[in-house]
Design a protein around this motif. Structure first.
Motif, PDB file in Angstrom:
ATOM      1  N   LEU A 210      -7.942   5.634  -4.847  1.00 34.07           N
ATOM      2  CA  LEU A 210      -7.860   7.084  -5.036  1.00 34.07           C
ATOM      3  C   LEU A 210      -7.940   7.828  -3.710  1.00 34.07           C
ATOM      4  CD1 LEU A 210     -10.039   7.636  -8.229  1.00 34.07           C
ATOM      5  CD2 LEU A 210      -7.590   8.030  -7.989  1.00 34.07           C
ATOM      6  N   VAL A 211      -8.839   7.402  -2.855  1.00 37.23           N
ATOM      7  CA  VAL A 211      -8.967   8.060  -1.554  1.00 37.23           C
ATOM      8  C   VAL A 211      -7.671   7.914  -0.758  1.00 37.23           C
ATOM      9  CG1 VAL A 211     -10.153   7.930   0.675  1.00 37.23           C
ATOM     10  CG2 VAL A 211     -11.475   7.882  -1.429  1.00 37.23           C
ATOM     11  N   ALA A 212      -7.083   6.729  -0.776  1.00 36.39           N
ATOM     12  CA  ALA A 212      -5.825   6.507  -0.056  1.00 36.39           C
ATOM     13  C   ALA A 212      -4.711   7.377  -0.634  1.00 36.39           C
ATOM     14  CB  ALA A 212      -5.440   5.033  -0.120  1.00 36.39           C
ATOM     15  N   CYS A 213      -4.655   7.499  -1.942  1.00 36.18           N
ATOM     16  CA  CYS A 213      -3.628   8.341  -2.571  1.00 36.18           C
ATOM     17  C   CYS A 213      -3.825   9.810  -2.223  1.00 36.18           C
ATOM     18  CB  CYS A 213      -3.653   8.163  -4.086  1.00 36.18           C
ATOM     19  SG  CYS A 213      -2.997   6.585  -4.640  1.00 36.18           S
ATOM     20  N   TYR A 214      -5.058  10.276  -2.236  1.00 37.47           N
ATOM     21  CA  TYR A 214      -5.321  11.673  -1.905  1.00 37.47           C
ATOM     22  C   TYR A 214      -5.012  11.967  -0.439  1.00 37.47           C
ATOM     23  CZ  TYR A 214      -7.514  12.199  -6.461  1.00 37.47           C
ATOM     24  OH  TYR A 214      -7.756  12.243  -7.808  1.00 37.47           O
ATOM     25  N   GLU A 215      -5.255  10.988   0.438  1.00 39.28           N
ATOM     26  CA  GLU A 215      -4.904  11.185   1.844  1.00 39.28           C
ATOM     27  C   GLU A 215      -3.392  11.296   2.010  1.00 39.28           C
ATOM     28  OE1 GLU A 215      -6.754   7.888   3.814  1.00 39.28           O
ATOM     29  OE2 GLU A 215      -8.685   8.916   3.972  1.00 39.28           O
ATOM     30  N   CYS A 216      -2.641  10.479   1.284  1.00 36.02           N
ATOM     31  CA  CYS A 216      -1.178  10.561   1.339  1.00 36.02           C
ATOM     32  C   CYS A 216      -0.694  11.911   0.818  1.00 36.02           C
ATOM     33  CB  CYS A 216      -0.539   9.446   0.522  1.00 36.02           C
ATOM     34  SG  CYS A 216      -0.531   7.878   1.363  1.00 36.02           S
ATOM     35  N   LYS A 217      -1.285  12.356  -0.279  1.00 36.25           N
ATOM     36  CA  LYS A 217      -0.883  13.646  -0.844  1.00 36.25           C
ATOM     37  C   LYS A 217      -1.204  14.781   0.121  1.00 36.25           C
ATOM     38  CE  LYS A 217      -0.814  13.870  -5.627  1.00 36.25           C
ATOM     39  NZ  LYS A 217      -1.478  14.193  -6.882  1.00 36.25           N
ATOM     40  N   ALA A 218      -2.311  14.687   0.836  1.00 33.22           N
ATOM     41  CA  ALA A 218      -2.675  15.717   1.809  1.00 33.22           C
ATOM     42  C   ALA A 218      -1.694  15.745   2.973  1.00 33.22           C
ATOM     43  CB  ALA A 218      -4.097  15.486   2.315  1.00 33.22           C
ATOM     44  N   ASP A 219      -1.120  14.586   3.301  1.00 32.93           N
ATOM     45  CA  ASP A 219      -0.129  14.504   4.375  1.00 32.93           C
ATOM     46  C   ASP A 219       1.260  14.908   3.918  1.00 32.93           C
ATOM     47  OD1 ASP A 219      -2.062  13.623   6.115  1.00 32.93           O
ATOM     48  OD2 ASP A 219      -1.563  11.499   5.902  1.00 32.93           O
ATOM     49  N   GLY A 220       1.408  15.196   2.639  1.00 35.24           N
ATOM     50  CA  GLY A 220       2.699  15.627   2.120  1.00 35.24           C
ATOM     51  C   GLY A 220       3.578  14.494   1.616  1.00 35.24           C
ATOM     52  N   ARG A 221       3.030  13.295   1.532  1.00 28.66           N
ATOM     53  CA  ARG A 221       3.788  12.146   1.032  1.00 28.66           C
ATOM     54  C   ARG A 221       3.283  11.834  -0.375  1.00 28.66           C
ATOM     55  NH1 ARG A 221       2.199   7.653   4.449  1.00 28.66           N
ATOM     56  NH2 ARG A 221       0.266   8.787   4.674  1.00 28.66           N
ATOM     57  N   SER A 222       4.009  12.276  -1.378  1.00 26.15           N
ATOM     58  CA  SER A 222       3.495  12.146  -2.732  1.00 26.15           C
ATOM     59  C   SER A 222       4.427  11.405  -3.683  1.00 26.15           C
ATOM     60  CB  SER A 222       3.162  13.531  -3.299  1.00 26.15           C
ATOM     61  OG  SER A 222       4.331  14.323  -3.329  1.00 26.15           O
ATOM     62  N   ASP A 223       5.378  10.642  -3.150  1.00 21.79           N
ATOM     63  CA  ASP A 223       6.229   9.884  -4.068  1.00 21.79           C
ATOM     64  C   ASP A 223       5.485   8.635  -4.539  1.00 21.79           C
ATOM     65  OD1 ASP A 223       7.889   7.598  -2.074  1.00 21.79           O
ATOM     66  OD2 ASP A 223       6.704   9.223  -1.216  1.00 21.79           O
ATOM     67  N   VAL A 224       5.896   8.114  -5.658  1.00 24.04           N
ATOM     68  CA  VAL A 224       5.182   7.014  -6.319  1.00 24.04           C
ATOM     69  C   VAL A 224       5.123   5.776  -5.430  1.00 24.04           C
ATOM     70  CG1 VAL A 224       5.186   5.503  -8.334  1.00 24.04           C
ATOM     71  CG2 VAL A 224       5.861   7.879  -8.577  1.00 24.04           C
ATOM     72  N   LYS A 225       6.204   5.471  -4.766  1.00 24.25           N
ATOM     73  CA  LYS A 225       6.264   4.272  -3.928  1.00 24.25           C
ATOM     74  C   LYS A 225       5.251   4.340  -2.782  1.00 24.25           C
ATOM     75  CE  LYS A 225       9.959   1.441  -2.079  1.00 24.25           C
ATOM     76  NZ  LYS A 225      11.370   1.428  -1.723  1.00 24.25           N
ATOM     77  N   THR A 226       5.143   5.472  -2.146  1.00 25.99           N
ATOM     78  CA  THR A 226       4.206   5.645  -1.040  1.00 25.99           C
ATOM     79  C   THR A 226       2.764   5.579  -1.525  1.00 25.99           C
ATOM     80  OG1 THR A 226       5.806   7.032   0.104  1.00 25.99           O
ATOM     81  CG2 THR A 226       3.542   7.167   0.851  1.00 25.99           C
ATOM     82  N   LEU A 227       2.479   6.232  -2.644  1.00 22.94           N
ATOM     83  CA  LEU A 227       1.116   6.213  -3.181  1.00 22.94           C
ATOM     84  C   LEU A 227       0.708   4.806  -3.603  1.00 22.94           C
ATOM     85  CD1 LEU A 227       1.059   9.475  -5.316  1.00 22.94           C
ATOM     86  CD2 LEU A 227       0.150   9.123  -3.025  1.00 22.94           C
ATOM     87  N   THR A 228       1.630   4.082  -4.223  1.00 25.41           N
ATOM     88  CA  THR A 228       1.328   2.712  -4.644  1.00 25.41           C
ATOM     89  C   THR A 228       1.048   1.829  -3.447  1.00 25.41           C
ATOM     90  OG1 THR A 228       2.751   2.988  -6.572  1.00 25.41           O
ATOM     91  CG2 THR A 228       2.183   0.743  -5.969  1.00 25.41           C
TER      92      THR A 228
END
Length: 75
Positions: free
Chosen positions: A31-49
Motif C-alpha cells: 500500500l505504501v508503495a502504491c500511494y508513493e506511485c500515485k503521489a508521483d503521478g504514476r497511477s496505472d495498474v501496471k506501475t502500481l502492481t
C-alpha cells in the motif's frame, strides 16, 4: 484505481507469498508503495502492481537475510 481496488491488489499479491505471519506487513508495504506511485503521478495498474510487488520482495528479502558489514576500509 480506487482505494478498494488498490487494497484488493495488495492483498492478492500478499497471498501469493504464503507467509501468514507476514501478511499484514506485506499488505502495508504494498500500500505504501502504491500511494508513493500515485503521489508521483504514476497511477496505472501496471506501475502500481510492479511497485507493490517490488516492495513486498524487498521486505521479505531484507527480513530473511542476515546483514553483514564489509571489513574493508571503504565501509
Amino acid at each position: 484505481m480506487r482505494e478498494e481496488e488498490v487494497l484488493s491488489l495488495c492483498q492478492s499479491l500478499a497471498n501469493r507469498y504464503r507467509k501468514s505471519d507476514m501478511y499484514d506487513d506485506l499488505v502495508s508495504e504494498g500500500l505504501v508503495a502504491c500511494y508513493e506511485c500515485k503521489a508521483d503521478g504514476r497511477s496505472d495498474v501496471k506501475t502500481l502492481t510492479g511497485a507493490a510487488r517490488r516492495a513486498m520482495n524487498d521486505f521479505i528479502n531484507i527480513k530473511s537475510k542476515s546483514m553483514s558489514i564489509p571489513k574493508s576500509w571503504a565501509s
